[in-house]
Design an enzyme around this catalytic site. Sequence first.
Site, PDB file in Angstrom:
ATOM      1  N   GLU A 115       0.841  -1.201   0.000  1.00 25.95           N
ATOM      2  CA  GLU A 115       0.000   0.000   0.000  1.00 25.95           C
ATOM      3  C   GLU A 115       0.879   1.254   0.000  1.00 25.95           C
ATOM      4  OE1 GLU A 115      -2.176  -0.620   3.692  1.00 25.95           O
ATOM      5  OE2 GLU A 115      -2.424  -2.725   3.141  1.00 25.95           O
ATOM      6  N   LYS A 117       2.352   4.677   1.155  1.00 29.88           N
ATOM      7  CA  LYS A 117       2.359   5.314   2.478  1.00 29.88           C
ATOM      8  C   LYS A 117       2.104   6.800   2.269  1.00 29.88           C
ATOM      9  CE  LYS A 117       4.966   5.440   6.787  1.00 29.88           C
ATOM     10  NZ  LYS A 117       4.980   6.857   7.081  1.00 29.88           N
ATOM     11  N   ASP A 119       1.648  10.558   3.090  1.00 29.62           N
ATOM     12  CA  ASP A 119       2.275  11.369   4.131  1.00 29.62           C
ATOM     13  C   ASP A 119       1.252  12.352   4.684  1.00 29.62           C
ATOM     14  OD1 ASP A 119       4.215  12.261   5.770  1.00 29.62           O
ATOM     15  OD2 ASP A 119       5.309  13.395   4.252  1.00 29.62           O
ATOM     16  N   TYR A 219      -7.078   2.280   5.643  1.00 35.44           N
ATOM     17  CA  TYR A 219      -6.157   1.179   5.365  1.00 35.44           C
ATOM     18  C   TYR A 219      -6.072   0.111   6.461  1.00 35.44           C
ATOM     19  CZ  TYR A 219      -3.137   4.589   7.761  1.00 35.44           C
ATOM     20  OH  TYR A 219      -2.631   5.517   8.625  1.00 35.44           O
ATOM     21  N   LYS A 307      10.823   3.163   2.720  1.00 36.03           N
ATOM     22  CA  LYS A 307      10.852   4.583   2.399  1.00 36.03           C
ATOM     23  C   LYS A 307      11.459   4.843   1.022  1.00 36.03           C
ATOM     24  CE  LYS A 307       9.205   6.435   6.156  1.00 36.03           C
ATOM     25  NZ  LYS A 307       9.791   7.570   6.787  1.00 36.03           N
ATOM     26  N   CYS A 401      37.802  11.863  26.794  1.00 36.18           N
ATOM     27  CA  CYS A 401      36.417  12.330  26.740  1.00 36.18           C
ATOM     28  C   CYS A 401      36.372  13.857  26.884  1.00 36.18           C
ATOM     29  CB  CYS A 401      35.609  11.670  27.866  1.00 36.18           C
ATOM     30  SG  CYS A 401      33.955  12.351  28.026  1.00 36.18           S
ATOM     31  N   CYS A 404      34.617  14.582  30.545  1.00 31.15           N
ATOM     32  CA  CYS A 404      35.196  14.291  31.861  1.00 31.15           C
ATOM     33  C   CYS A 404      36.697  14.011  31.805  1.00 31.15           C
ATOM     34  CB  CYS A 404      34.484  13.105  32.505  1.00 31.15           C
ATOM     35  SG  CYS A 404      34.781  11.553  31.654  1.00 31.15           S
ATOM     36  N   CYS A 425      33.668   6.872  25.990  1.00 31.91           N
ATOM     37  CA  CYS A 425      34.236   7.319  27.255  1.00 31.91           C
ATOM     38  C   CYS A 425      34.196   6.102  28.184  1.00 31.91           C
ATOM     39  CB  CYS A 425      33.370   8.440  27.812  1.00 31.91           C
ATOM     40  SG  CYS A 425      33.722   8.848  29.516  1.00 31.91           S
ATOM     41  N   CYS A 432      30.971  11.204  34.779  1.00 29.60           N
ATOM     42  CA  CYS A 432      31.126  12.013  33.564  1.00 29.60           C
ATOM     43  C   CYS A 432      29.864  12.859  33.415  1.00 29.60           C
ATOM     44  CB  CYS A 432      31.305  11.120  32.341  1.00 29.60           C
ATOM     45  SG  CYS A 432      31.344  12.041  30.789  1.00 29.60           S
TER      46      CYS A 432
HETATM   47  S1  IVH Z   1      -0.667   0.713   8.977  1.00 29.30           S
HETATM   48  C1  IVH Z   1       0.347  -1.021  13.025  1.00 29.30           C
HETATM   49  N1  IVH Z   1      -0.916   1.459   6.487  1.00 29.30           N
HETATM   50  O1  IVH Z   1       2.316   5.466   8.594  1.00 29.30           O
HETATM   51  C2  IVH Z   1      -0.026  -0.498  11.684  1.00 29.30           C
HETATM   52  N2  IVH Z   1      -0.010   3.043   8.024  1.00 29.30           N
HETATM   53  O2  IVH Z   1       4.608   4.758  10.565  1.00 29.30           O
HETATM   54  C3  IVH Z   1       0.251   0.943  11.512  1.00 29.30           C
HETATM   55  N3  IVH Z   1       0.530   5.225   7.049  1.00 29.30           N
HETATM   56  O3  IVH Z   1       0.909   6.136  11.723  1.00 29.30           O
HETATM   57  C4  IVH Z   1      -0.425   1.646  10.437  1.00 29.30           C
HETATM   58  N4  IVH Z   1      -0.121   4.731   4.998  1.00 29.30           N
HETATM   59  O4  IVH Z   1       0.012   7.416   9.690  1.00 29.30           O
HETATM   60  C5  IVH Z   1      -0.512   1.826   7.722  1.00 29.30           C
HETATM   61  N5  IVH Z   1      -1.220   1.962   4.255  1.00 29.30           N
HETATM   62  C6  IVH Z   1      -0.832   2.324   5.473  1.00 29.30           C
HETATM   63  C7  IVH Z   1      -0.307   3.618   5.751  1.00 29.30           C
HETATM   64  C8  IVH Z   1       0.095   3.936   7.051  1.00 29.30           C
HETATM   65  C9  IVH Z   1       0.384   5.678   5.784  1.00 29.30           C
HETATM   66  C10 IVH Z   1       1.091   6.009   8.171  1.00 29.30           C
HETATM   67  C11 IVH Z   1       0.229   6.064   9.407  1.00 29.30           C
HETATM   68  C12 IVH Z   1       1.048   5.458  10.513  1.00 29.30           C
HETATM   69  C13 IVH Z   1       2.427   5.586   9.970  1.00 29.30           C
HETATM   70  C14 IVH Z   1       3.277   4.453  10.526  1.00 29.30           C
END
Ligand code: IVH
Length: 670
Positions: A115, A117, A119, A219, A307, A401, A404, A425, A432
Amino acid sequence: MKEAEIRIYYKKKINEFKKHNKLYFEKSSPIISDDQFDQIKKEILDLEKNFAYLKSNSSPSKTLGYAPSKNFIKSQHRVKMLSLSNAFNGEDLENFEKKIFNYLNQKIEIEYSVEPKIDGISASLTYKNGLFILGTSRGDGITGEVITDNLKTINDIPKKIMDEDFPKDIDIRGEVFIKKNDFIKIKSKFANPRNAASGSLRQKNSEETKKIPLNFVAYTYGYFESETIKKQSDFLSALKKWGFKTSEYNKVLKSIDELENFHKKFEKDRFNLQYDIDGLVYKVNNFELQKRLGFTANSPRWAIAHKFSADSSYSQIKDIDIQVGRTGALTPVARIKPVNIGGVVVSNATLHNEDEIIRKDIRIGDTVKIERAGDVIPHVVLVDLKKRDKKSKKFIFPNFCPSCGSQTIKEFNSTTKKYDAVRRCTNEGFECEKIAIEKIKHFISKEAMNIDGLGKKVIENFWEIGLIRFPQDIYNLDYNKISNLEGWGDLSVSNLKFSIEQSKNVSLDRFLYAIGIRHIGIENAKLLAEYTKSIKNFLSFINKKKLKEFLNIDGIGDTQINSLNNFFNNKSNYNIIEKLSLILDISDIKLNKNGKLLNHTFMFTGKLSNMSRAEAKSLIEKNSGSVVSSVNKKLKYLIVGEKPTNRKIDQAKKLGVKVLSQKEWLNLLD
Ligand code: IVH
């Protein structure tokens, strides 16, 4: 204007901003027009752009669009809203899948729901009998802010669902975001689309939210009990059928190779989308498997965010500072000429460690390429050697360090047979200064003692004026002195007192994490707490020098034992723990007492099929049973896997312990 005058002017503008921000967000009764308010913000941002030394935590660059959460009623999520761990490359992905195989003790073909992601800002929507009755923000993951009215202004969110398959009680979760086109129209007010969505969603007055066109893509779910839906991809189809928007790019893929290829293609195409996405999310498609895999402290084992690559830019290194961390690690930080990378002004970049400086031959004065991805700390990628000053000299890493003066060393790692890349250290305790401050900051942090109102800055301030030197000093503060400090009033002092007092009730695992022993993170602290059950017992392990016994715990190895040894060999560390254990009320670990295996003790010998020891142990404990480490009279069942130790089986039989196969054991649990 001279620097001093500029600073004064800047401070004045910040105060103006603070005042109007409060009137706008908190009181919802602004006394200047939106344009005038924007003008103040713009002036501050311009000043910061031109004079890198200007910084303030109250700057609109840090607080843009966020309404203070005081505005909202809070509501505890029925199921926590967790985040996802990140992968940045193929290797990270392979490790992600490898960990799954290890946990399941089985290599199988895994199907993934893929899926985009988006933002934006996540939100949780509760529907009862088809009606949208409660909407919350993520908040801290445990408690969110009630923003139902604001969410109701979003067209994509159904207010009433008639579909007869729609569950009677469910939390639908998804992302609230603003499309790129819509953002252009309000660009001057917000730093980026994400901020715009967040700012708009958290307005006190929902009429304000209405003005900005927000979207919602669903989602996942929070609270939900389903017998029929067995896969994430089926859940996504159901969401669509029920009337939610889902991403048109969702798909199902099978192998890490397929994921990587899709990621490569999507990374290039993403700019054509109507909204910003910062990566792809991969989720194990099968719900049954998801359930088995479960969660680590903050994220599911069954999902990861892959990412897209970072934004980068060039700048010049003005200086290199050495920071000393909580565990004594010396981290070199490049102070660079401020540069805008992907919409954020960056003036520091990490150089990671001594080896990294040597390997890349990074020097003061060098022009370097700096990368930043999401919320990861900006780092130096390479040096532009063509631009290097001929007179520049190699950077010499300090042997002592900077805080300290103790000697610094690189440890030899007996597993990898290599010296650590990090120089440290050698001071283990609170002698320290820098380490001590960092340890105290860790002690009060959210996952540790969670003392609201004692932020990192406050700790630094209290340290400077000699109010604290050790964690236990927090419980013996001079409140008279504090109430006379600038920025403190009766209310904030009494809030501080309250949250310190509250933190005295702490669970053993949190406490063991809070004292900040190297290699004892949240997960290991939990393991130690579950094994030792009470602080008294934990300390008796230390006093009787029985630390080696912790090796029986799945997940604790020589590294952790050595670290515990080093920590407690230092007298001051031991004294601190002892003092704290008298001040605090550290609760014993209480087990779930309603499971089928209550009062049943188990031990394993041999390899289990399709299940790791960790999963087996957690299954037993979930059902109120316990796992012991030696065959003795207290043991009730010995579970025998492949290639068991025959001696253990003989011993068990002699003592009348029941010997079970893996199948017989699982039958006990149905
Ligand atoms: S699943 C435990 N699905 O990404 C499952 N998150 O770093 C967590 N996000 O807080 C969420 N698209 O804001 C999921 N297809 C997707 C997503 C998604 C964007 C965001 C969401 C979450 C963050 C996680």
